[in-house]
Design an enzyme around this catalytic site. Sequence first.
Site, mmCIF file in Angstrom:
data_model
loop_
_atom_site.group_PDB
_atom_site.id
_atom_site.type_symbol
_atom_site.label_atom_id
_atom_site.label_comp_id
_atom_site.label_asym_id
_atom_site.label_seq_id
_atom_site.Cartn_x
_atom_site.Cartn_y
_atom_site.Cartn_z
ATOM 1 N N ASP A 46 0.780 -0.745 0.322
ATOM 2 C CA ASP A 46 -0.335 -0.008 -0.137
ATOM 3 C C ASP A 46 0.679 1.313 0.105
ATOM 4 O O ASP A 46 0.696 2.121 -0.072
ATOM 5 C CB ASP A 46 -1.083 -0.092 0.849
ATOM 6 C CG ASP A 46 -0.222 0.392 2.574
ATOM 7 O OD1 ASP A 46 0.939 0.280 2.920
ATOM 8 O OD2 ASP A 46 -0.927 0.188 3.671
ATOM 9 N N ASP A 85 -1.627 -6.618 -0.226
ATOM 10 C CA ASP A 85 -1.440 -5.754 0.950
ATOM 11 C C ASP A 85 -2.402 -5.103 1.457
ATOM 12 O O ASP A 85 -3.267 -4.956 0.507
ATOM 13 C CB ASP A 85 -0.454 -4.373 0.868
ATOM 14 C CG ASP A 85 0.001 -4.053 2.274
ATOM 15 O OD1 ASP A 85 0.616 -4.825 3.237
ATOM 16 O OD2 ASP A 85 0.907 -2.978 2.433
ATOM 17 N N GLU A 184 9.827 -4.879 10.090
ATOM 18 C CA GLU A 184 10.274 -3.613 9.176
ATOM 19 C C GLU A 184 10.901 -2.729 10.448
ATOM 20 O O GLU A 184 10.692 -2.383 11.462
ATOM 21 C CB GLU A 184 9.168 -2.905 8.818
ATOM 22 C CG GLU A 184 9.872 -1.643 8.400
ATOM 23 C CD GLU A 184 8.478 -0.418 7.284
ATOM 24 O OE1 GLU A 184 7.958 -1.061 6.945
ATOM 25 O OE2 GLU A 184 9.254 -0.163 6.885
#
Length: 282
Positions: A46, A85, A184
């Site tokens: 996204d 996503d 992440e």
Amino acid sequence: MAKKKSVLDFYKMKKEGKQVAWVTAYDYPTASFAEQAGMDMILVGDSLGMVILGHKGTIPVTMEDCISHCQAVRRGAPQTWVVGDMPFGSYQLSDEQAVENAVRFLKESDVDCIKLEGGVRVESRIRAISNAGILVMGHIGLTPQSSGVLGGFKAQGRDIGSARDVIKDALAVEKAGAFSLLVEAVPPILTKFITRKLKIPVYSIGAGEADGQLIISSDMLGKFQAFTPKFVKVYANVAEVETTAFKKYVEEVREGVFPTDEHVYQALDSDDDFEKLFREFE
Ligand code: KIV
């Protein structure tokens, strides 16, 4: 052409210590180049909200945006594992809403799995989607959809308190039935522990060594210019190549250098015949 990978290949790669290399892609040509380069996986993130549509963040991105870009990527990379996503608002309301949108993703864009952000707080969503027979990839650490709550696009798990939360998230994602996890922007020491601790493959974006690496294609290709995260390695300067080509074109059009005879379709009949035709209209 290499055989398309299945989930079993990704488990096997973890077991054998083989790295998974993947990038984001949002369109047909990039997906096709990624497949030709031998990429193991493609994420239609996204992040397209920022790097393709020009929004400030990922919040405005809709299911329709994601599906349309996933369809283009699937057409460009028919032999590559594609991750769809789940955009903000497509799984926040309830487990039912999450399953409905995950099903829609598979039916309308032929992705191989879906990814959603969060750990402990989305455990029931991951379980519900997995129970519906859909492969789920978790995403923890810096989760861009919650950047407001996190106080910006900030690295996570850098102190013991925050690292404990990241570990709890990782365990929750695995327990809920996800087949893999993306971590992440957390310190490498934490990623290493999570990768060792979990049985499912753990992938990293800006989090050091894991079972594989993801990078945003627009960052690594030098196409997204608003900002470049510290963890990005820039492999090309496509923005410069494109801008230079556009400038040259503007110059040549203005100077009458383009087009030349080699860029046009010559008439099949004689000039005299054409003159006769024109006279009919005078
Ligand atoms: O949307 C995306 O590209 C992502 C990455 C930041 C991991 O989710």
